[in-house]
Scaffold this motif. Structure first.
Motif, mmCIF file in Angstrom:
data_model
loop_
_atom_site.group_PDB
_atom_site.id
_atom_site.type_symbol
_atom_site.label_atom_id
_atom_site.label_comp_id
_atom_site.label_asym_id
_atom_site.label_seq_id
_atom_site.Cartn_x
_atom_site.Cartn_y
_atom_site.Cartn_z
ATOM 1 N N HIS A 107 0.859 -1.194 0.000
ATOM 2 C CA HIS A 107 0.000 0.000 0.000
ATOM 3 C C HIS A 107 0.887 1.232 0.000
ATOM 4 O O HIS A 107 1.091 1.862 1.022
ATOM 5 N N THR A 108 1.491 1.536 -1.139
ATOM 6 C CA THR A 108 2.376 2.701 -1.206
ATOM 7 C C THR A 108 1.929 3.577 -2.371
ATOM 8 O O THR A 108 1.051 3.204 -3.131
ATOM 9 N N THR A 109 2.584 4.718 -2.508
ATOM 10 C CA THR A 109 2.261 5.613 -3.624
ATOM 11 C C THR A 109 2.955 5.164 -4.908
ATOM 12 O O THR A 109 2.831 5.813 -5.934
ATOM 13 N N ARG A 110 3.706 4.045 -4.869
ATOM 14 C CA ARG A 110 4.488 3.619 -6.032
ATOM 15 C C ARG A 110 4.082 2.251 -6.566
ATOM 16 O O ARG A 110 4.641 1.773 -7.539
ATOM 17 N N HIS A 111 3.137 1.597 -5.883
ATOM 18 C CA HIS A 111 2.789 0.232 -6.279
ATOM 19 C C HIS A 111 1.354 0.110 -6.782
ATOM 20 O O HIS A 111 0.428 0.606 -6.155
ATOM 21 N N LEU A 112 1.218 -0.593 -7.888
ATOM 22 C CA LEU A 112 -0.086 -0.954 -8.432
ATOM 23 C C LEU A 112 -0.118 -2.465 -8.595
ATOM 24 O O LEU A 112 0.932 -3.088 -8.769
ATOM 25 N N SER A 113 -1.308 -3.047 -8.580
ATOM 26 C CA SER A 113 -1.414 -4.491 -8.807
ATOM 27 C C SER A 113 -1.406 -4.784 -10.302
ATOM 28 O O SER A 113 -1.052 -5.873 -10.732
ATOM 29 N N GLU A 114 -1.833 -3.798 -11.089
ATOM 30 C CA GLU A 114 -1.755 -3.897 -12.551
ATOM 31 C C GLU A 114 -1.048 -2.639 -13.029
ATOM 32 O O GLU A 114 -1.521 -1.531 -12.761
ATOM 33 N N PHE A 115 0.095 -2.807 -13.668
ATOM 34 C CA PHE A 115 0.808 -1.635 -14.193
ATOM 35 C C PHE A 115 1.364 -1.978 -15.562
ATOM 36 O O PHE A 115 1.427 -3.141 -15.947
ATOM 37 N N TRP A 116 1.744 -0.968 -16.285
ATOM 38 C CA TRP A 116 2.266 -1.171 -17.636
ATOM 39 C C TRP A 116 3.780 -1.073 -17.617
ATOM 40 O O TRP A 116 4.338 -0.182 -16.964
ATOM 41 N N MET A 117 4.399 -2.009 -18.305
ATOM 42 C CA MET A 117 5.868 -2.030 -18.273
ATOM 43 C C MET A 117 6.413 -2.052 -19.696
ATOM 44 O O MET A 117 5.847 -2.693 -20.580
ATOM 45 N N ILE A 118 7.505 -1.333 -19.873
ATOM 46 C CA ILE A 118 8.223 -1.299 -21.147
ATOM 47 C C ILE A 118 9.498 -2.097 -20.914
ATOM 48 O O ILE A 118 10.277 -1.772 -20.017
ATOM 49 N N GLU A 119 9.701 -3.140 -21.699
ATOM 50 C CA GLU A 119 10.867 -4.000 -21.478
ATOM 51 C C GLU A 119 11.661 -4.228 -22.773
ATOM 52 O O GLU A 119 11.319 -5.105 -23.561
ATOM 53 N N PRO A 120 12.713 -3.419 -22.983
ATOM 54 C CA PRO A 120 13.588 -3.697 -24.121
ATOM 55 C C PRO A 120 14.529 -4.850 -23.804
ATOM 56 O O PRO A 120 14.852 -5.091 -22.644
ATOM 57 N N GLU A 121 14.928 -5.552 -24.844
ATOM 58 C CA GLU A 121 15.899 -6.642 -24.691
ATOM 59 C C GLU A 121 16.810 -6.599 -25.920
ATOM 60 O O GLU A 121 16.305 -6.550 -27.046
ATOM 61 N N MET A 122 18.128 -6.556 -25.681
ATOM 62 C CA MET A 122 19.087 -6.409 -26.789
ATOM 63 C C MET A 122 20.081 -7.553 -26.807
ATOM 64 O O MET A 122 20.757 -7.795 -25.797
ATOM 65 N N ALA A 123 20.186 -8.225 -27.949
ATOM 66 C CA ALA A 123 21.274 -9.180 -28.122
ATOM 67 C C ALA A 123 22.576 -8.398 -28.295
ATOM 68 O O ALA A 123 22.558 -7.253 -28.768
ATOM 69 N N PHE A 124 23.682 -9.001 -27.904
ATOM 70 C CA PHE A 124 25.024 -8.410 -28.074
ATOM 71 C C PHE A 124 25.179 -7.097 -27.312
ATOM 72 O O PHE A 124 25.791 -6.155 -27.804
ATOM 73 N N ALA A 125 24.606 -6.994 -26.131
ATOM 74 C CA ALA A 125 24.744 -5.760 -25.355
ATOM 75 C C ALA A 125 25.092 -6.102 -23.914
ATOM 76 O O ALA A 125 24.580 -7.069 -23.353
ATOM 77 N N ASP A 126 25.998 -5.317 -23.336
ATOM 78 C CA ASP A 126 26.366 -5.537 -21.939
ATOM 79 C C ASP A 126 25.678 -4.496 -21.053
ATOM 80 O O ASP A 126 24.873 -3.693 -21.528
#
Ligand code: 4AD
Ligand code: MG
Length: 428
Positions: free
Chosen positions: A201-220
Motif C-alpha cells: 500500500h504505497t504511492t508507487r505500487h499498483l497491482s496492474e501496471f504497464w511495463m516497457i521492457e527492451p531486450e538487446m542481443a550483443f549488449a552488456d
C-alpha cells in the motif's frame, strides 16, 4: 462544436459557457447574447456559431453562439464533480468521472503522449515491438507474487482438470519471452500490462501496471544503461518541448512537474555508483535512518531517496548488486558475489527502472537456478537460448506509471493510470 460545460455564468445580457471537448487543456468560451436558457456543469451540448477574435485578452478567440442543442443534461446537483476542493482520494472513488476534470484529462493526455514517445524512440533505434503472453505458467522473476488464473470452481485443487491442465498465472514480466525474441530479432521491446499480487500500500505500487521492457542481443550492462538514459531523455525532451501547455495546466491544480530538475537531467552527465558504494554512503551519512544496513541488505526506500535526492540530486544508477538480492537470470560478475544488475532511481520516486545483463552461460545460469530454487525442468525452453547459439544480452523494465508520475509531478501512481487496481480495489 460538441462538448461539455465546465462552467456557466451570466452577466447582464450575455451568457458565457466554458466548454471543453477533451482535445486539449484549454476550454473554449461560448458567448450567448442575449442569453437563452441556463447550463449546468457537466451538460453535454452542441453549439453552432462563429469563431471570432476575443475582445478580452483572456483567450485569443471565442465562439459567438447562433444556436445550441442539449445532447445530455448532467442532472443538476447530483453531478459529483461540482464539489469544491475535491481530494485525489475522493476522485479515485469516482474514477469513472475523473477523466472529465481538467487535471485528469491533462494527465491522461500526457500518458498518451509519453507512450507515443516511447514507441517513437524504439522505432528510431530500430527495435521491434513484440507482444509477450499475459497468460503464462512461469513466474518470470522467481519468487514474485503472481495472480493465479483458473477456471476451476473455488475449492477445487486438481489443476489437471484446469483450463491449461496446469497452474497458470498472469504475467509479472514479459522479460523471459522477450529474451527468446531478441535471439531471433536482435533488438526488441515489449509494452504491456503486468500484474503483481503484492500487498503493498504505497504511492508507487499498483497491482496492474504497464511495463516497457527492451531486450538487446550483443549488449552488456553499459550499453543497457546508455539505452535507458537515452530513452528517458528522449521522452522527457519530447514532453517538455511539445506538451508544456499540459504541464502548465497541472500546476494550476497543485501538481508540480519538476521542470527545473527535468531540464537539468537533459543537460548534465548521469550519476553512477555501485551497490557497494551506495551502502557505504548510507552507512557514513549523518542522517538517522529507520533501518541501518550492511552489505548484502536491500536498500530501503529511505536510503534510495537519500542517495538520489540528497547526495546526487538527480537520477542515479546503482549497479552490481549482491547476487542474493536479485533474480536468477542476472549475469554473475567475476567476483562471484555480485551480478550485473542496475536500478535507476529518480527524485521523488525511487526506483523507476530495473534491469541487468543476462546470464548467458548455461552452466552458471543452471547453478543460479538451483541456488534460488527455480524449477529447472519447467524452464528448458528458456535454457535452450543458452544451449543454441547463446550470446551476451541485456535489458530492463521501465514502469510506465512511475515514469508518468516522475515527469508530471503526480504524487501517487494511482493517479497516473485511469482505473487503478490495488489491494482491495478492482472497481470499474
Ligand atoms: O524491477 P522489476 O521487478 O524488473 C522486472 O520485472 C524485470 N523483469 C525487468 C526487465 O529486466 N525486463 O520491475 C521493473 C520496473 C520497476 O523498476 C518499476 O518501475 C516497475 O517496473 N514496477 C512497478 N510499478 C508499479 N507498481 C508495481 N507494483 C511495480 N513493480 C515494478
Ligand atoms: Mg526492481
Amino acid at each position: 462544436m460538441n462538448g461539455w460545460v465546465r462552467t456557466y455564468r451570466q452577466s447582464k445580457n450575455v451568457g458565457f459557457i466554458q466548454l471543453y471537448d477533451g482535445s486539449c487543456s484549454k476550454d473554449l468560451q461560448i458567448v450567448i447574447s442575449p442569453p437563452q436558457g441556463t447550463f449546468l456543469t457537466g451538460d453535454c451540448i452542441k453549439v453552432n456559431g462563429e469563431l471570432i477574435p476575443s475582445p478580452k485578452p483572456l483567450q485569443p478567440f471565442e465562439v459567438s453562439c447562433h444556436s445550441w442543442e442539449l445532447l445530455g443534461s448532467s442532472q443538476g446537483d447530483a453531478y459529483p464533480l461540482q464539489k469544491k476542493n475535491m481530494t485525489y482520494e475522493y476522485l479515485r472513488e469516482i474514477a469513472h468521472l475523473r477523466p472529465r476534470t481538467s487535471t485528469f484529462s491533462s494527465i491522461f493526455r500526457l500518458r498518451s503522449h509519453i507512450c507515443y514517445a516511447i514507441h517513437e524512440f524504439f522505432n528510431l533505434q530500430n527495435f521491434f515491438y513484440v507482444n509477450t503472453p499475459i497468460l503464462t505458467t512461469n513466474d518470470g522473476e522467481g519468487g514474485s507474487s503472481p495472480f493465479r488464473v483458473t477456471t476451476l470452481d473455488p475449492g477445487e485443487k486438481d489443476f489437471s482438470q484446469d483450463f491449461f491442465k496446469e497452474p497458470s498465472l498472469l504475467c509479472v514480466t514479459g522479460q523471459l519471452e522477450a529474451e527468446l525474441l531478441a535471439m531471433g530479432l536482435g533488438k526488441v521491446y515489449t509494452f504491456g500490462p503486468t500484474f503483481r499480487a503484492e500487498n503493498s500500500h504505497t504511492t508507487r505500487h499498483l497491482s496492474e501496471f504497464w511495463m516497457i521492457e527492451p531486450e538487446m542481443a550483443f549488449a552488456d550492462l553499459r550499453q543497457n544503461q546508455t539505452l535507458a538514459l537515452d530513452l528517458l531523455k528522449f521522452v522527457v525532451k519530447k514532453i517538455l518541448t511539445n506538451h508544456s501547455d499540459e504541464l502548465e495546466c497541472l500546476q494550476k491544480f497543485d501538481i508540480h512537474p519538476p521542470l527545473d530538475s527535468l531540464e537539468k537531467f537533459l543537460s548534465t552527465p548521469h550519476s553512477l555508483i555501485s551497490y557497494t558504494d551506495a551502502v557505504e554512503l548510507v552507512q557514513k551519512s549523518k542522517v538517522s535512518f529507520e533501518k541501518q544496513i550492511s552489505w548484502g541488505d536491500d536498500l530501503q526506500t529511505e536510503h534510495e531517496r537519500y542517495l538520489c535526492e540528497k547526495v546526487y540530486n538527480g537520477p542515479l544508477i546503482i549497479e552490481n548488486y549482491p547476487k542474493s538480492l536479485k533474480a536468477f537470470y542476472m549475469y554473475v560478475n567475476d567476483d562471484d558475489k555480485t551480478v550485473a544488475a542496475m536500478d535507476i532511481l529518480v527524485p521523488g520516486m525511487g526506483e523507476l527502472i530495473g534491469g541487468s545483463q543476462r546470464e548467458h552461460r548455461l552452466d552458471i545460469l543452471e547453478k543460479q537456478m538451483i541456488d534460488k530454487h527455480i524449477p529447472i525442468d519447467k524452464f528448458q525452453w528458456y535454457l535452450d537460448t543458452r544451449r543454441f547459439g547463446t550470446c551476451p544480452h541485456s535489458g530492463f523494465g521501465l514502469g510506465l506509471e512511475r515514469l508518468i508520475s516522475w515527469i508530471t509531478g503526480v504524487i501517487n501512481v494511482r493517479d497516473a493510470i485511469p482505473f487503478p487496481r490495488t489491494p482491495g480495489n478492482c472497481v470499474f
